[in-house]
Motif scaffolding. Structure first.
Motif, mmCIF file in Angstrom:
data_model
loop_
_atom_site.group_PDB
_atom_site.id
_atom_site.type_symbol
_atom_site.label_atom_id
_atom_site.label_comp_id
_atom_site.label_asym_id
_atom_site.label_seq_id
_atom_site.Cartn_x
_atom_site.Cartn_y
_atom_site.Cartn_z
ATOM 1 N N TYR A 74 12.221 29.048 3.959
ATOM 2 C CA TYR A 74 12.069 27.773 3.775
ATOM 3 C C TYR A 74 12.415 26.782 4.901
ATOM 4 N N VAL A 75 13.680 27.145 5.501
ATOM 5 C CA VAL A 75 14.291 26.128 6.328
ATOM 6 C C VAL A 75 13.948 26.517 7.771
ATOM 7 N N GLN A 80 13.409 22.028 14.220
ATOM 8 C CA GLN A 80 12.547 21.737 15.242
ATOM 9 C C GLN A 80 11.706 20.348 14.631
ATOM 10 N N TYR A 81 11.416 20.326 13.609
ATOM 11 C CA TYR A 81 10.687 18.927 12.993
ATOM 12 C C TYR A 81 11.501 17.963 12.499
ATOM 13 N N CYS A 82 12.494 18.515 11.925
ATOM 14 C CA CYS A 82 13.520 17.196 11.076
ATOM 15 C C CYS A 82 14.589 16.765 11.802
ATOM 16 N N GLY A 83 14.844 17.596 13.024
ATOM 17 C CA GLY A 83 16.096 17.169 13.655
ATOM 18 C C GLY A 83 17.317 17.401 13.099
ATOM 19 N N MET A 84 17.279 18.306 12.216
ATOM 20 C CA MET A 84 18.653 18.705 11.593
ATOM 21 C C MET A 84 19.223 19.592 12.485
ATOM 22 N N THR A 85 20.787 19.506 12.275
ATOM 23 C CA THR A 85 21.644 20.158 13.112
ATOM 24 C C THR A 85 22.038 21.499 12.663
ATOM 25 N N TYR A 86 22.616 22.311 13.206
ATOM 26 C CA TYR A 86 23.248 23.797 12.752
ATOM 27 C C TYR A 86 24.269 23.433 11.775
ATOM 28 N N THR A 87 25.015 22.691 12.054
ATOM 29 C CA THR A 87 26.105 22.148 11.007
ATOM 30 C C THR A 87 25.471 21.768 9.655
ATOM 31 N N GLU A 88 24.511 20.969 9.912
ATOM 32 C CA GLU A 88 23.905 20.417 8.496
ATOM 33 C C GLU A 88 23.374 21.443 7.694
ATOM 34 N N ILE A 89 22.859 22.317 8.404
ATOM 35 C CA ILE A 89 22.201 23.505 7.655
ATOM 36 C C ILE A 89 23.366 24.426 6.889
ATOM 37 N N VAL A 90 24.516 24.406 7.690
ATOM 38 C CA VAL A 90 25.628 25.342 7.297
ATOM 39 C C VAL A 90 26.155 24.559 5.898
ATOM 40 N N ASN A 91 26.398 23.277 6.172
ATOM 41 C CA ASN A 91 26.842 22.461 5.282
ATOM 42 C C ASN A 91 26.074 22.457 3.921
ATOM 43 N N GLN A 92 24.663 22.533 4.103
ATOM 44 C CA GLN A 92 23.714 22.587 2.744
ATOM 45 C C GLN A 92 23.527 23.846 2.210
ATOM 46 N N LEU A 93 23.502 24.756 3.029
ATOM 47 C CA LEU A 93 23.390 26.176 2.624
ATOM 48 C C LEU A 93 24.295 27.272 3.073
ATOM 49 N N ASN A 94 24.501 27.872 4.243
ATOM 50 C CA ASN A 94 25.505 28.781 4.775
ATOM 51 C C ASN A 94 25.205 29.123 6.243
ATOM 52 N N GLY A 95 26.315 29.727 6.840
ATOM 53 C CA GLY A 95 26.056 29.898 8.195
ATOM 54 C C GLY A 95 25.180 30.819 8.785
ATOM 55 N N ALA A 96 25.080 32.090 7.757
ATOM 56 C CA ALA A 96 24.275 33.100 8.059
ATOM 57 C C ALA A 96 22.544 32.438 8.200
ATOM 58 N N ILE A 97 22.168 31.575 7.287
ATOM 59 C CA ILE A 97 21.029 30.948 7.159
ATOM 60 C C ILE A 97 20.858 30.085 8.409
ATOM 61 N N ALA A 98 21.838 29.461 8.762
ATOM 62 C CA ALA A 98 21.779 28.601 9.970
ATOM 63 C C ALA A 98 21.663 29.483 11.298
ATOM 64 N N ASP A 99 22.321 30.575 11.239
ATOM 65 C CA ASP A 99 22.028 31.451 12.538
ATOM 66 C C ASP A 99 20.791 31.875 12.716
ATOM 67 N N ILE A 100 19.991 32.203 11.647
ATOM 68 C CA ILE A 100 18.589 32.661 11.615
ATOM 69 C C ILE A 100 17.685 31.434 12.052
ATOM 70 N N VAL A 101 17.840 30.089 11.630
ATOM 71 C CA VAL A 101 17.140 28.984 12.092
ATOM 72 C C VAL A 101 17.323 28.639 13.328
ATOM 73 N N LEU A 102 18.399 28.626 13.845
ATOM 74 C CA LEU A 102 18.959 28.246 15.115
ATOM 75 C C LEU A 102 18.265 29.302 16.299
ATOM 76 N N LEU A 103 18.156 30.673 15.949
ATOM 77 C CA LEU A 103 17.461 31.469 16.773
ATOM 78 C C LEU A 103 15.722 31.449 16.596
ATOM 79 N N ALA A 104 15.437 31.059 15.221
ATOM 80 C CA ALA A 104 13.887 31.037 15.309
ATOM 81 C C ALA A 104 13.360 29.544 16.002
ATOM 82 N N THR A 105 14.279 28.824 16.116
ATOM 83 C CA THR A 105 13.886 27.359 16.533
ATOM 84 C C THR A 105 13.269 27.630 18.031
ATOM 85 N N PRO A 106 12.035 27.043 18.494
ATOM 86 C CA PRO A 106 11.789 27.385 19.774
ATOM 87 C C PRO A 106 12.508 26.287 20.935
#
Length: 181
Positions: A74-75, A80-106
């Motif tokens: 979902y995230v 890529q499209y919303c300009g969210m940062t790694y830290t914002e995703i960690v704060n909203q969800l968790n670091g494991a999800i943020a790691d996946i998003v970071l690597l999946a982002t072109p």
């Protein structure tokens, strides 16, 4: 997705994990604020489709990672499209999800070749969870573009062999070949 796959999706409740519900709400809010359409449809259609593809293949993911992987479906486009940062995703969800998003982002670039060069896939392949999410997203995009008879289908078709070569993983071989059929 075949009828058999659709039945399998319906067997697994989309919101089995609390983190998935939270990620879907977060993604929906972020994409709505940016008013991102997905080729004329709400952006959540793509994210829901990505999650549904993941559900079909979720047996390839260890139980301890399933909630984070589904949430990442979902995230995965927030940076890529919303300009969210790694830290914002960690704060909203968790670091494991943020790691996946970071690597999946072109990468940033003027075109698809610059955004997704070989080095992008080399990094992506280092993390099986991020690779899984990327493959699910790619399948969802290809399926949508084929159903919608969109011009983007020609792009996916043209890139198919390169994507398969770059993203190939023995663990996800069945998914990769599903995509190429």
């Amino acid at each position: 997705m075949s009828d058999q796959d659709t039945e399998k999706v319906n067997e697994v409740p989309l919101h089995k994990y609390e983190i998935v519900r939270k990620a879907r709400e977060f993604a929906s809010s972020c994409h709505e604020m940016k008013l991102h359409p997905y080729h004329g449809t709400p952006f959540m259609d793509h994210l829901d489709s990505t999650a549904k593809v993941a559900l079909v293949h979720l047996d390839k993911i260890m139980e301890t990672h399933k909630g984070n992987v589904m949430a990442a479906c979902y995230v995965h486009l927030l940076m890529q499209y919303c300009g969210m940062t790694y830290t914002e995703i960690v704060n909203q969800l968790n670091g494991a999800i943020a790691d996946i998003v970071l690597l999946a982002t072109p990468f940033r670039g003027r075109n698809r070749k610059e955004q997704q060069p070989l080095s992008y896939y080399e990094e992506l392949k280092k993390d099986e969870l991020a690779l899984f999410v990327k493959i699910c997203s790619r399948i969802a995009n290809a399926e949508w573009s084929m159903r919608a008879k969109s011009n983007i289908f020609a792009v996916y078709y043209r890139e198919k062999a390169e994507f398969v070569a770059f993203a190939y993983s023995e663990q996800y071989e069945q998914m990769i070949y599903y995509y190429t059929d």
